[in-house]
Design a protein around this motif. Structure first.
Motif, PDB file in Angstrom:
ATOM      1  N   ARG A 195       1.815  -3.339  -4.691  1.00 26.78           N
ATOM      2  CA  ARG A 195       2.616  -4.518  -4.346  1.00 26.78           C
ATOM      3  C   ARG A 195       3.452  -5.007  -5.517  1.00 26.78           C
ATOM      4  O   ARG A 195       4.619  -5.388  -5.346  1.00 26.78           O
ATOM      5  CB  ARG A 195       1.690  -5.641  -3.862  1.00 26.78           C
ATOM      6  N   SER A 214       7.449  -5.055  -5.425  1.00 28.36           N
ATOM      7  CA  SER A 214       8.134  -6.330  -5.598  1.00 28.36           C
ATOM      8  C   SER A 214       9.226  -6.226  -6.656  1.00 28.36           C
ATOM      9  O   SER A 214      10.361  -6.701  -6.460  1.00 28.36           O
ATOM     10  CB  SER A 214       7.127  -7.417  -5.988  1.00 28.36           C
ATOM     11  N   ARG A 236      12.102  -4.101  -5.272  1.00 28.08           N
ATOM     12  CA  ARG A 236      12.912  -4.855  -4.313  1.00 28.08           C
ATOM     13  C   ARG A 236      13.853  -5.830  -5.004  1.00 28.08           C
ATOM     14  O   ARG A 236      14.978  -6.053  -4.548  1.00 28.08           O
ATOM     15  CB  ARG A 236      11.992  -5.611  -3.351  1.00 28.08           C
ATOM     16  N   GLU A 237      13.412  -6.420  -6.112  1.00 22.88           N
ATOM     17  CA  GLU A 237      14.280  -7.330  -6.857  1.00 22.88           C
ATOM     18  C   GLU A 237      15.546  -6.620  -7.321  1.00 22.88           C
ATOM     19  O   GLU A 237      16.599  -7.243  -7.481  1.00 22.88           O
ATOM     20  CB  GLU A 237      13.535  -7.886  -8.075  1.00 22.88           C
ATOM     21  N   ASN A 269      13.413 -11.354  -0.431  1.00 22.30           N
ATOM     22  CA  ASN A 269      12.506 -12.024   0.502  1.00 22.30           C
ATOM     23  C   ASN A 269      12.724 -11.581   1.941  1.00 22.30           C
ATOM     24  O   ASN A 269      11.913 -11.893   2.817  1.00 22.30           O
ATOM     25  CB  ASN A 269      12.681 -13.540   0.394  1.00 22.30           C
TER      26      ASN A 269
END
Length: 227
Positions: A194, A198, A201-202, A209
């Motif tokens: 995760r 995360s 994805r940033e 989000n």
């Protein structure tokens, strides 16, 4: 190092399942198709490193499908057939097959032949620049550089490996355990995955989000949408 992807095309599901078990035991990533239309779709959607191709199937046969592949790619092709006649072997190799295996061969021998043809392919392959292009995202596999909306984005080695795995297998669902096994040698937990997802994805999502590329598959893991 990402696993090589093998596409097994055979209308006999028992043979496809058996080959999948043996190939996965040798750390290959395996796709299966029961006919050439399924195989063509898988070939277009994934970065396939080698095909194991049956000859006698309903609809288009393996010889015709080999011609279709050769018009697009020089990916290694191993014919797998119950037919042992020399004329079939000659035809298969003439059409562009890299090897011809009779189905009486053991699964272990087939895996060994796959490894051999991949080694030959790698040694004969000139250095080329390979990119995976998904609209806003372009990943250069030679330079390990990522461009998002045309701008270079720095990736850590683990982020690169993670993104490459997803881009090479669009729409495939990877569980937490599979990701840990492939990228962390099985050491870690869901939190490890995760955190890295995360951070990735940033860097790649317009809105981290509300991810549009790497999406959650609830209760299982993650999937790259490829759009």
């Amino acid at each position: 190092m990402n696993p090589k992807t093998i596409l097994v095309v055979d209308d006999d599901q028992s043979i496809a399942d058996l080959l999948r078990d043996f190939l996965e035991n040798d750390h290959f990533y395996v796709l299966t198709a029961s006919n050439t239309e399924e195989a063509w779709e898988a070939f277009q959607q994934s970065a396939v490193d080698c095909l194991i191709l049956d000859i006698m199937m309903p609809g288009e046969n393996g010889f015709a499908f080999c011609r279709r592949i050769r018009a697009k790619s020089d990916v290694p092709i191993l014919f797998l057939s119950a037919r042992s006649a020399d004329v079939d072997k000659i035809r298969g190799l003439t059409l562009g097959g890299d090897d011809y295996i009779v189905k009486t061969a053991s699964p272990g021998e087939i895996v060994a032949r796959v490894k051999a043809v991949l080694r030959r392919s790698a040694s004969n392959q000139p250095p080329t620049e390979t990119t995976l292009d998904f609209g806003r995202l372009t990943l250069n596999l030679t330079t390990r550089e990522l461009a998002v909306d045309g701008k270079n984005v720095m990736l850590t080695p683990k982020e690169y490996e993670l993104l490459r795995l997803f881009l090479e297998h669009p729409r495939h669902v990877f569980s937490y355990d599979q990701l840990l096994d492939k990228l962390w040698d099985g050491v870690g937990d869901k939190h490890t995955v995760r955190v890295h997802l995360s951070r990735l994805r940033e860097k790649i999502e317009a809105d981290p989000n509300d991810p549009q590329y790497i999406v959650n598959v609830w209760g299982i893991g993650y999937r790259f949408e490829g759009r």
